[in-house]
Design a protein around this motif. Structure first.
Motif, PDB file in Angstrom:
ATOM      1  N   ARG A 144      70.364  59.456 166.035  1.00 20.61           N
ATOM      2  CA  ARG A 144      70.006  60.805 166.450  1.00 20.61           C
ATOM      3  C   ARG A 144      70.549  61.818 165.449  1.00 20.61           C
ATOM      4  NH1 ARG A 144      73.377  62.870 170.652  1.00 20.61           N
ATOM      5  NH2 ARG A 144      74.098  64.138 168.894  1.00 20.61           N
ATOM      6  N   ARG A 145      71.774  61.553 164.998  1.00 20.45           N
ATOM      7  CA  ARG A 145      72.413  62.441 164.012  1.00 20.45           C
ATOM      8  C   ARG A 145      71.563  62.537 162.759  1.00 20.45           C
ATOM      9  NH1 ARG A 145      78.730  61.923 164.424  1.00 20.45           N
ATOM     10  NH2 ARG A 145      79.035  63.675 165.851  1.00 20.45           N
ATOM     11  N   LYS A 146      71.064  61.399 162.350  1.00 18.62           N
ATOM     12  CA  LYS A 146      70.242  61.355 161.142  1.00 18.62           C
ATOM     13  C   LYS A 146      68.990  62.218 161.328  1.00 18.62           C
ATOM     14  CE  LYS A 146      68.192  57.973 158.073  1.00 18.62           C
ATOM     15  NZ  LYS A 146      67.486  56.686 158.186  1.00 18.62           N
ATOM     16  N   ARG A 147      68.383  62.086 162.509  1.00 13.96           N
ATOM     17  CA  ARG A 147      67.192  62.878 162.797  1.00 13.96           C
ATOM     18  C   ARG A 147      67.522  64.367 162.806  1.00 13.96           C
ATOM     19  NH1 ARG A 147      65.703  62.009 167.929  1.00 13.96           N
ATOM     20  NH2 ARG A 147      66.903  60.087 168.186  1.00 13.96           N
ATOM     21  N   LYS A 172      69.886  65.818 161.212  1.00 15.60           N
ATOM     22  CA  LYS A 172      70.119  66.212 159.825  1.00 15.60           C
ATOM     23  C   LYS A 172      68.797  66.460 159.108  1.00 15.60           C
ATOM     24  CE  LYS A 172      72.489  64.529 155.678  1.00 15.60           C
ATOM     25  NZ  LYS A 172      73.547  65.499 155.321  1.00 15.60           N
ATOM     26  N   GLU A 173      67.848  65.567 159.340  1.00 16.48           N
ATOM     27  CA  GLU A 173      66.549  65.717 158.695  1.00 16.48           C
ATOM     28  C   GLU A 173      65.805  66.953 159.181  1.00 16.48           C
ATOM     29  OE1 GLU A 173      64.590  61.939 159.250  1.00 16.48           O
ATOM     30  OE2 GLU A 173      65.944  61.023 157.781  1.00 16.48           O
ATOM     31  N   ARG A 174      65.933  67.209 160.486  1.00 18.89           N
ATOM     32  CA  ARG A 174      65.284  68.382 161.053  1.00 18.89           C
ATOM     33  C   ARG A 174      65.868  69.645 160.423  1.00 18.89           C
ATOM     34  NH1 ARG A 174      66.296  71.901 164.575  1.00 18.89           N
ATOM     35  NH2 ARG A 174      68.283  70.973 165.171  1.00 18.89           N
ATOM     36  N   LYS A 175      67.195  69.652 160.293  1.00 18.57           N
ATOM     37  CA  LYS A 175      67.874  70.800 159.697  1.00 18.57           C
ATOM     38  C   LYS A 175      67.463  70.973 158.240  1.00 18.57           C
ATOM     39  CE  LYS A 175      71.552  71.412 161.988  1.00 18.57           C
ATOM     40  NZ  LYS A 175      72.892  71.102 162.512  1.00 18.57           N
ATOM     41  N   GLU A 176      67.372  69.855 157.554  1.00 17.88           N
ATOM     42  CA  GLU A 176      66.953  69.902 156.146  1.00 17.88           C
ATOM     43  C   GLU A 176      65.571  70.535 156.033  1.00 17.88           C
ATOM     44  OE1 GLU A 176      67.615  66.336 153.552  1.00 17.88           O
ATOM     45  OE2 GLU A 176      65.484  66.571 153.105  1.00 17.88           O
ATOM     46  N   VAL A 194      74.449  74.856 154.249  1.00 16.90           N
ATOM     47  CA  VAL A 194      73.270  74.605 153.416  1.00 16.90           C
ATOM     48  C   VAL A 194      73.659  73.673 152.263  1.00 16.90           C
ATOM     49  CG1 VAL A 194      71.526  75.637 151.909  1.00 16.90           C
ATOM     50  CG2 VAL A 194      72.183  76.792 154.027  1.00 16.90           C
ATOM     51  N   TYR A 195      74.825  73.942 151.702  1.00 18.59           N
ATOM     52  CA  TYR A 195      75.294  73.099 150.595  1.00 18.59           C
ATOM     53  C   TYR A 195      75.680  71.698 151.067  1.00 18.59           C
ATOM     54  CZ  TYR A 195      75.089  76.470 146.812  1.00 18.59           C
ATOM     55  OH  TYR A 195      74.639  77.324 145.847  1.00 18.59           O
ATOM     56  N   LEU A 196      75.759  71.526 152.381  1.00 19.47           N
ATOM     57  CA  LEU A 196      76.024  70.193 152.913  1.00 19.47           C
ATOM     58  C   LEU A 196      74.750  69.346 152.805  1.00 19.47           C
ATOM     59  CD1 LEU A 196      78.875  70.186 153.826  1.00 19.47           C
ATOM     60  CD2 LEU A 196      78.136  70.220 156.202  1.00 19.47           C
ATOM     61  N   GLN A 197      73.617  70.028 152.777  1.00 20.54           N
ATOM     62  CA  GLN A 197      72.329  69.326 152.729  1.00 20.54           C
ATOM     63  C   GLN A 197      71.781  69.246 151.303  1.00 20.54           C
ATOM     64  OE1 GLN A 197      70.550  68.477 155.777  1.00 20.54           O
ATOM     65  NE2 GLN A 197      72.072  69.333 157.157  1.00 20.54           N
ATOM     66  N   PHE A 198      72.008  70.302 150.546  1.00 17.07           N
ATOM     67  CA  PHE A 198      71.514  70.336 149.170  1.00 17.07           C
ATOM     68  C   PHE A 198      72.658  70.644 148.204  1.00 17.07           C
ATOM     69  CE2 PHE A 198      67.930  71.428 151.886  1.00 17.07           C
ATOM     70  CZ  PHE A 198      66.927  70.592 151.398  1.00 17.07           C
ATOM     71  N   PRO A 199      72.762  69.856 147.162  1.00 19.11           N
ATOM     72  CA  PRO A 199      73.875  70.058 146.231  1.00 19.11           C
ATOM     73  C   PRO A 199      73.752  71.317 145.377  1.00 19.11           C
ATOM     74  CG  PRO A 199      72.432  68.325 145.447  1.00 19.11           C
ATOM     75  CD  PRO A 199      71.946  68.692 146.817  1.00 19.11           C
ATOM     76  N   SER A 200      72.553  71.882 145.289  1.00 24.19           N
ATOM     77  CA  SER A 200      72.381  73.072 144.455  1.00 24.19           C
ATOM     78  C   SER A 200      71.123  73.835 144.859  1.00 24.19           C
ATOM     79  CB  SER A 200      72.271  72.676 142.986  1.00 24.19           C
ATOM     80  OG  SER A 200      71.073  71.943 142.780  1.00 24.19           O
TER      81      SER A 200
END
Lengths: 212, 212
Positions: B6-9, B11-15, B50-56
């Motif tokens: 569920r966490r993975k999902r 995370k993906e939704r947030k991304e 945001v930087y937790l999901q994308f490095p830059s």
DNA sequence: GTCATTAAATGACTATAAGTCAGATAATGA
DNA sequence: TCATTATCTGACTTATAGTCATTTAATGAC
């Protein structure tokens, strides 16, 4: 008094010194990685004094790349001197490719895309740069027209459009192979592509290529 | 436990939410003028999240333009479905031009040159983007090969090189007409040039065009 | 329910660099 | 000598990408 006259010369000399310093730094580190402070330090002036001569970093950039464009323009004029229109166009194409191949310093700098703002809106240096680019285009168009008149180039070619497409292709290849996105090839690859592109366009323009 | 699932999902939704917000802002204000703080505010997260999901920021950019490249790829696949090789190539060319003409949002964004770093070195999003671009290229090459095999395209055309030159020309025209440097024309001018360019290349590739 | 552990999120902070401007300095010429 | 003008200085402002110590929340073992 010749004072204001001398002052003007002083100012121009200083401007040239800034351009020279900027060129050296831009060639070595690239546009983005070079700061105005570094340029100022190199000419032993304060940043404020540099901004007295150039309104922005972008204008310094155009002052530098203007030099590259002037070389291209001069090479084009030489290339246009002899032969029929098609031969002129070929010589111009060769001069263009030679420039980008030999002057990797200018190539890197001129294809390190800045914000991509309009040079015409940047200031006098940007306008001077655009002026030279325009001259290059006109020379190419002129040679195509010559070729149509002397029968070496297909009469159904549209000079302005063809010139635009030709230089766009070259620029496109350069842009892609510079900041190599998908196809991380080397200098060899770029040269092959540039050569192939000019060959295609030569064949296309040539009066010897007709639709059956 | 299905917790990590569920966490993975989550995370993906947030991304995806971040990508959606970024797309909207990039389309409206451009890449450079959009800050990471704005993107974060739009998804009601802190910048750190945001930087937790994308490095830059660059990776966020590639995540967005990946969407545009996927559209192009899908259009290419459809265009390739019917007809001889030359017809496929023409349909691909038309799809490419249509995309850039109709999706001015993607066009502006994808031609607002960032630092111009290699997507392959940017991160996973950059690689995914490069992957899609590569697929587009392969589709084009495939159709050219089809055309050579079925006789609709000149056999002396070199598929990879021709494809590279063709897309470079289009990209070159787009780049030039987007941040209109010297020839500050309008949309009309761009469309004319794109159309002329494809016409040239079609004639060139066509088996009906031969050297006398 | 409690609580140790891990994951997620925060936002103040750092670093960097373009561009500004009030005040200092130098040149000019009356 | 000194008022005026031109030139120069560098500290300051602004903007923004990216970091990280600290806080908050969720999890699951007991």
């Amino acid at each position: 008094m010749g004072t204001s006259e001398r002052r003007k010369r002083e100012k121009e000399r200083k401007e040239q010194e800034i351009i020279d310093a900027a060129r050296e730094l831009f060639f070595k580190k690239g546009y983005t990685a070079t700061s105005m402070d570094e340029i100022a330090a190199k000419v032993e002036l304060s940043k404020g004094a540099v901004y007295l001569q150039f309104p922005s970093k972008e204008e310094v950039y155009y002052a530098v790349v203007k030099g590259g464009m002037a070389i291209i323009r001069d090479d084009f004029l030489v290339a246009q001197k002899r032969g029929k229109g098609l031969a002129q166009l070929e010589a111009i194409g060769k001069a263009y490719i030679d420039f980008w191949t030999e002057r990797s310093d200018y190539r890197r700098l001129m294809h390190e895309n800045i914000g991509g703002t309009n040079p015409l809106e940047s200031g006098p240096q940007g306008r001077a740069y655009a002026q030279l680019a325009g001259e290059c285009n006109e020379i190419m168009v002129r040679s195509i027209k010559n070729g149509i008149e002397d029968g070496s180039i297909r009469p159904d070619i549209q000079p302005e459009r063809f010139a635009f497409c030709l230089s766009s292709m070259t620029d496109g290849i350069l842009a892609r192979t510079e900041s190599k996105g998908w196809s991380g090839r080397d200098d060899r690859f770029r040269e092959e592509m540039l050569s192939y592109a000019t060959q295609i366009m030569r064949d296309m323009a040539s009066a010897g290529c007709v639709k059956k």
